[in-house]
Write an enzyme that holds these catalytic residues in place. Structure first.
Site, mmCIF file in Angstrom:
data_model
loop_
_atom_site.group_PDB
_atom_site.id
_atom_site.type_symbol
_atom_site.label_atom_id
_atom_site.label_comp_id
_atom_site.label_asym_id
_atom_site.label_seq_id
_atom_site.Cartn_x
_atom_site.Cartn_y
_atom_site.Cartn_z
ATOM 1 N N ASP A 74 -2.758 -1.507 -3.429
ATOM 2 C CA ASP A 74 -3.266 -0.401 -4.278
ATOM 3 C C ASP A 74 -2.040 -0.286 -5.408
ATOM 4 O O ASP A 74 -2.340 0.855 -6.236
ATOM 5 C CB ASP A 74 -3.377 0.724 -3.344
ATOM 6 C CG ASP A 74 -2.200 1.305 -2.664
ATOM 7 O OD1 ASP A 74 -0.979 0.604 -2.933
ATOM 8 O OD2 ASP A 74 -2.213 2.072 -1.782
ATOM 9 N N ARG B 284 6.931 5.609 1.909
ATOM 10 C CA ARG B 284 6.021 6.584 2.018
ATOM 11 C C ARG B 284 4.957 6.314 2.999
ATOM 12 O O ARG B 284 4.673 7.013 4.029
ATOM 13 C CB ARG B 284 5.248 6.773 0.833
ATOM 14 C CG ARG B 284 4.051 7.714 0.974
ATOM 15 C CD ARG B 284 3.091 7.838 -0.286
ATOM 16 N NE ARG B 284 3.668 8.471 -1.353
ATOM 17 C CZ ARG B 284 3.607 9.866 -1.604
ATOM 18 N NH1 ARG B 284 2.766 10.566 -0.784
ATOM 19 N NH2 ARG B 284 4.113 10.342 -2.673
ATOM 20 N N MET C 79 0.726 -1.135 -0.124
ATOM 21 C CA MET C 79 0.030 -0.084 0.092
ATOM 22 C C MET C 79 0.764 1.259 0.047
ATOM 23 O O MET C 79 1.541 1.310 0.872
ATOM 24 C CB MET C 79 -0.803 -0.066 1.201
ATOM 25 C CG MET C 79 -1.876 0.828 1.384
ATOM 26 S SD MET C 79 -3.007 0.421 2.660
ATOM 27 C CE MET C 79 -2.278 0.583 4.202
ATOM 28 N N HIS C 80 0.744 1.888 -1.108
ATOM 29 C CA HIS C 80 1.484 3.368 -1.014
ATOM 30 C C HIS C 80 0.752 4.400 -1.573
ATOM 31 O O HIS C 80 1.489 5.454 -1.653
ATOM 32 C CB HIS C 80 2.943 2.964 -1.655
ATOM 33 C CG HIS C 80 2.794 2.862 -3.305
ATOM 34 N ND1 HIS C 80 2.216 1.763 -3.766
ATOM 35 C CD2 HIS C 80 2.898 3.672 -4.151
ATOM 36 C CE1 HIS C 80 2.159 1.803 -5.129
ATOM 37 N NE2 HIS C 80 2.770 3.087 -5.484
ATOM 38 N N ARG C 81 -0.469 4.301 -2.103
ATOM 39 C CA ARG C 81 -0.947 5.437 -2.931
ATOM 40 C C ARG C 81 -1.257 6.738 -1.916
ATOM 41 O O ARG C 81 -1.821 6.237 -0.872
ATOM 42 C CB ARG C 81 -2.213 5.065 -3.470
ATOM 43 C CG ARG C 81 -2.248 3.880 -4.420
ATOM 44 C CD ARG C 81 -2.240 4.543 -5.858
ATOM 45 N NE ARG C 81 -1.535 3.277 -6.760
ATOM 46 C CZ ARG C 81 -0.579 3.726 -7.606
ATOM 47 N NH1 ARG C 81 -0.063 4.867 -7.800
ATOM 48 N NH2 ARG C 81 0.030 2.711 -8.350
#
Ligand code: UD1
Length: 388
Positions: A301, A258, A223-225
């Site tokens: 994501d 992130r 998950m990084h969006r």
């Protein structure tokens, strides 16, 4: 078509651009196909330096057997404007000096758009691999990069047939569009036999492999969006449901920098600090491939994982409101669950009960996309050269 055994001496190399992690698996098979094409297509590999960490960069170069970049622009992190501008500023002198036959860009990261703009404004043909994908969500920086790159690039290689429809709707002439298949799946098929066993991956990261060797198997999370990880409430809710799912199946969470930074900043560490949540740094390509192919469920994501899980036949829940890769939903194993906690819970239960999608592998995701690109592009460049 112009036929020759050697590349004309006065026709420059193809400048191949990579910038960030998802570019590397797309470029590796292209470089190999160009080298083994008859005649061999000369290339120059330019890394913009958008991703630079060992975990995000060097390890993937090794795993994918990518050659050391000929040039590294070392732009590093920054706001979108700064990053894009810096790539443009540093890329222009490369084109002035190397006089390439064309610039080849892949995917949808900031480096893709930046190098496209520099190329077209210098009247150097630009070739975009993985063109025409659209989420129709302009809040995604990648969507802006896709739309603008495709508007101005000369040749657009697509991975699925819906991409051509998207491009035609944007007024792009049909003769610029070529359906060649999916180069990322070339990488996947080339490397599957070298994939690292999940037990070894866990051990190397200091975890007991027994954690994922139970009868229930394990799941993978990435998950990084920004839309998922930049807001404390959204990130907290997603980590909360992941924690809940981990009570049914242990989850291996490969943490993007992130996301890691934001979990610390928002004090959400307690949600992943749990015996059945195995938190790893960003993984190498062969580690990720081994983990994904053995997983019972993938929650992500990422754009790439949606396609890779479809190729592997592993059920995937995509935590986004939309996808630019609809074929993974229509034909593959992908289900869109957005940020809807109820939908994530329901679909995870379905998958773990054995009722996940099995899907089929889409057309031309056959391991030979890069060869088709090499044949087509060499033909186009040589024919164009013979007319100049
Ligand atoms: C970029 C791509 C995205 C892709 C993702 C995969 C764009 C617009 N986005 O997003 O499409 O899915 O890569 O990872 O190009 N950082 C590090 N080490 C690195 C690289 C980045 O610590 O090697 C940090 C940066 O300092 C920044 C954050 O990670 O704080 C985000 O990096 P950035 O390259 O800006 O975008 P991604 O979110 O990785």
């Amino acid at each position: 078509m112009h036929k020759s055994d050697v590349w004309p001496a006065d026709l420059g190399p193809v400048v191949c651009v990579v910038g960030a992690r998802p570019n590397f698996m797309k470029m590796a098979p292209i470089l190999r196909a160009f080298a083994s094409h008859q005649p061999a297509i000369p290339t120059l590999l330019v890394h913009t330096g958008q991703h630079y960490d060992r975990d995000m960069n060097d390890k993937l170069f090794e795993d994918l057997r990518l050659p050391h970049p000929d040039i590294n622009l070392e732009v590093g992190s920054g706001s979108h404007a700064v990053q894009t501008a810096e790539v443009m500023r540093r890329f222009e002198p490369v084109l002035d000096e190397k006089k390439p036959s064309c610039v080849l860009v892949v995917g949808d990261v900031n480096s893709t758009l930046a190098c496209t703009l520099v190329g077209v404004k210098k009247s150097i043909p630009v070739v975009h691999v993985e063109a025409g994908l659209r989420s129709y969500d302009r809040a995604m920086p990648e969507e802006i990069n896709r739309v603008l790159t495709d508007q101005v690039a000369d040749i657009l290689y697509t991975t699925e047939r819906s991409a051509a429809d998207n491009l035609k709707c944007e007024g792009i002439a049909e003769e610029r569009i070529r359906f060649c298949g999916n180069v990322m799946i070339d990488s996947l098929l080339n490397n599957l036999e070298h994939a690292r066993s999940p037990a070894i991956t866990l051990q190397a990261a200091g975890f007991d492999p027994a954690l994922i060797q139970g009868a229930q198997g394990f799941g993978i999370v990435t998950m990084h969006r920004p839309s998922n990880v930049d807001h404390p409430e959204v990130l907290g809710a997603l980590l909360g449901i992941l924690r809940e799912i981990s009570a049914s199946i242990p989850l291996v969470f490969a943490l993007h920098p992130r996301t890691k930074g934001n979990i610390e900043r928002f004090n959400l560490g307690h949600l992943i600090d749990h015996q059945r949540m195995i938190v790893l740094p960003p993984q190498g390509y062969l580690e990720m491939l081994g983990l994904m192919s053995a997983a019972r469920i993938v929650l992500t994501d990422s754009g790439g994982l949606q396609e890779e899980t479809t190729a592997l036949g592993v059920p995937c829940l995509t935590m986004r409101e939309n996808t630019e890769r609809p074929i993974t939903v229509e034909q593959g194993t992908n289900t869109m669950v957005g940020r809807d906690i109820e939908s994530i819970r329901y679909n995870a239960v379905e998958i773990l009960a054995g009722r996940g999608k099995s899907g089929r592998v889409p057309e031309l995701w056959d391991g030979h996309a890069a060869e088709r690109i090499a044949d087509d592009l060499a033909g186009w460049l040589l024919e164009r050269h013979s007319r100049l």
